[in-house]
Design an enzyme around this catalytic site. Structure first.
Site, short mmCIF file in Angstrom:
data_model
loop_
_atom_site.label_atom_id
_atom_site.label_comp_id
_atom_site.label_asym_id
_atom_site.label_seq_id
_atom_site.Cartn_x
_atom_site.Cartn_y
_atom_site.Cartn_z
N ASP A 19 0.85 -1.19 0.00
CA ASP A 19 0.00 0.00 0.00
C ASP A 19 0.89 1.24 0.00
O ASP A 19 2.03 1.22 0.51
CB ASP A 19 -0.94 0.01 1.20
CG ASP A 19 -0.22 0.08 2.54
OD1 ASP A 19 0.71 -0.73 2.76
OD2 ASP A 19 -0.58 0.94 3.39
N GLU A 53 0.17 -1.05 5.87
CA GLU A 53 1.24 -0.58 6.76
C GLU A 53 1.11 0.91 7.00
O GLU A 53 1.35 1.40 8.12
CB GLU A 53 2.60 -0.90 6.14
CG GLU A 53 3.79 -0.65 7.09
CD GLU A 53 4.32 0.78 7.04
OE1 GLU A 53 5.12 1.14 7.93
OE2 GLU A 53 3.93 1.56 6.13
#
Length: 438
Positions: free
Chosen positions: A96, A161
């Protein structure tokens, strides 16, 4: 088997086929995978497509794949290369990315994966799709050179994350634990063996509503006689005093606590939001901000608390709560209506990482860099990353990855030579840690 000879062959293959890791990094950057907790939009949130891309590279290598949604439509991908548990190694990275932001500030296509000036440009190039690509390319090079690691390799490509690490939290809970791990965040050639813990919390300070016209009645001496207008208690006044004392606590922690790898004062109390108003909700946040004639009865102060790698969350929480209690004892109102501390704000908590500097994995990375003619600094990772969540379940981790810049702002890039070098370093560490069979 002569490890040095094997490593020469693996490094030569990485050099000869350097376009592989470069191309994989570019392909990943070209698939937008913005964390949808920050921004949504047509074609922006394609984390699943990045995982599918990686799967097409992992399947031919003989990995056992497991894919599941951490959040709807947001999958983790775990590839396992069978081997012994004793010398097993985790390779972790997140796919991400943060939003692009103001596109007018970019001089390149944020999702173009362009090559210029010895760099790959684009959102996620250094943070941290290059690290994921380098891990995969390192394993591929070992296998393609005709060798197989003795120890099991767990390749974790995770989501989320950037919003707290919930992908890695889920993977750490769900998967068999490796003996040690490398998280390939960018480190510019440094071996990072520690990382402070992080707590998000809210302190709610109560006041008492009154009409703003009666403010004089609460801040200047008045005769306490029958019929006196009931004074209000302005939570904003208490918030100001609290913030001043919070800075003194931060200064005290900075000057009395330390860790050998961490920069002095990295254990900060960062105030991220101050909300002052009326009518607190069940979470201790004011809900009414629109009537300035009401004395506010709620101040909610939200804090990003960074603590040292050699501290525990229990220790830090107890110390902070004692500070809040002692501060409140100065005031009659707060002695009767004490402030409330709420931990795990928005579900966020990062445990500390404190891998010993003489851990064999640290030594392996240092030896590998020496073999490439590089000196190495052992350092502290001053932000937080997914290494914390694996350390929290008992896996000793080290953070090591590429060099670049522009993360979390415009014109992000990874340096290509660093990408190739990192692939070699990871391959060498796998050889050293896991051992090889032909």
């Amino acid at each position: 088997m002569e490890p040095s000879k094997a490593l020469d062959a693996i490094h030569n293959l990485i050099d000869d086929e350097r376009d592989y890791v470069i191309g994989l990094t570019r392909d990943m950057v070209r698939v937008p995978s913005v964390n949808p907790k920050f921004e949504t939009g047509d074609g922006l949130n394609r984390e699943g497509d990045v995982q599918s891309l990686l799967a097409t590279h992992l399947e031919p290598l003989g990995a056992s794949l497991d894919r599941w949604d951490v959040f709807p439509g947001r999958p983790n991908l775990v590839a396992t290369f069978a081997g012994s548990a004793e010398r097993s190694l985790l390779l972790n990275g997140h796919i991400d990315v943060v939003p692009v932001g103001d596109r007018s500030k970019w001089t390149v296509d944020p999702f173009g994966g362009e090559i210029a000036d010895g760099r790959i440009w684009g959102r996620g190039a250094v943070d941290m799709k290059s690290g994921v690509a380098a891990s995969l390319a390192a394993v591929r090079a070992i296998l393609k050179a005709g060798y197989r690691p003795r120890g099991r390799i767990d390749f974790h490509s995770v989501v989320d994350e950037e919003a707290g690490g919930f992908g890695s939290i889920d993977a750490a809970e769900r998967c068999v634990h490796a003996a040690a791990g490398i998280v390939t965040e960018p480190t510019w050639g440094k071996v990072m063996a520690s990382e402070g813990g992080l707590e998000w919390l809210r302190v709610t300070i109560p006041g008492k509503n009154a009409h703003s016209a009666w403010r004089y009645n609460s801040i200047y001496p008045q005769k306490n006689v029958p019929g006196r207008l009931e004074p209000g208690v302005n939570a904003a006044d208490f918030a100001g005093r609290f913030l001043e004392q919070l800075r003194e606590l931060e200064r005290d922690w900075a000057t009395t606590k330390s860790h050998p790898l961490a920069p002095p004062g990295v254990n900060t109390l960062h105030v991220g939001a101050v909300l002052i108003g009326a009518s607190a909700d069940q979470d201790g946040r004011p809900t009414n901000f629109s009537n300035l004639a009401i004395t506010p009865d709620c101040a909610a102060i939200e804090i990003d608390l960074k603590f040292l790698p050699n501290e525990t969350k229990e220790q830090v929480r107890a110390e902070f709560e004692a500070f809040v209690y002692s501060w409140a004892q100065q005031y009659a109102w707060l002695r009767e209506h004490p402030p409330q501390v709420r931990w795990d704000l928005y579900g966020l908590h990062f445990p500390p990482l404190n891998t010993p500097v003489d851990h064999p994995l640290v030594k392996s990375l240092i030896d590998g860099r020496k073999r490439l003619g590089k000196e190495t600094e052992i350092a502290d990772f001053i932000a937080v990353c997914d290494a914390a969540h694996y350390a929290g379940v008992g896996i000793p981790c080290v953070i090591y990855g590429c060099a670049g810049d522009g993360f979390h702002r415009h014109d992000e890039y990874v340096e290509i030579e660093s990408l190739v070098e990192t692939t070699k370093l990871l391959a060498g560490t796998i050889v050293d840690w896991c051992g090889l069979t032909e």
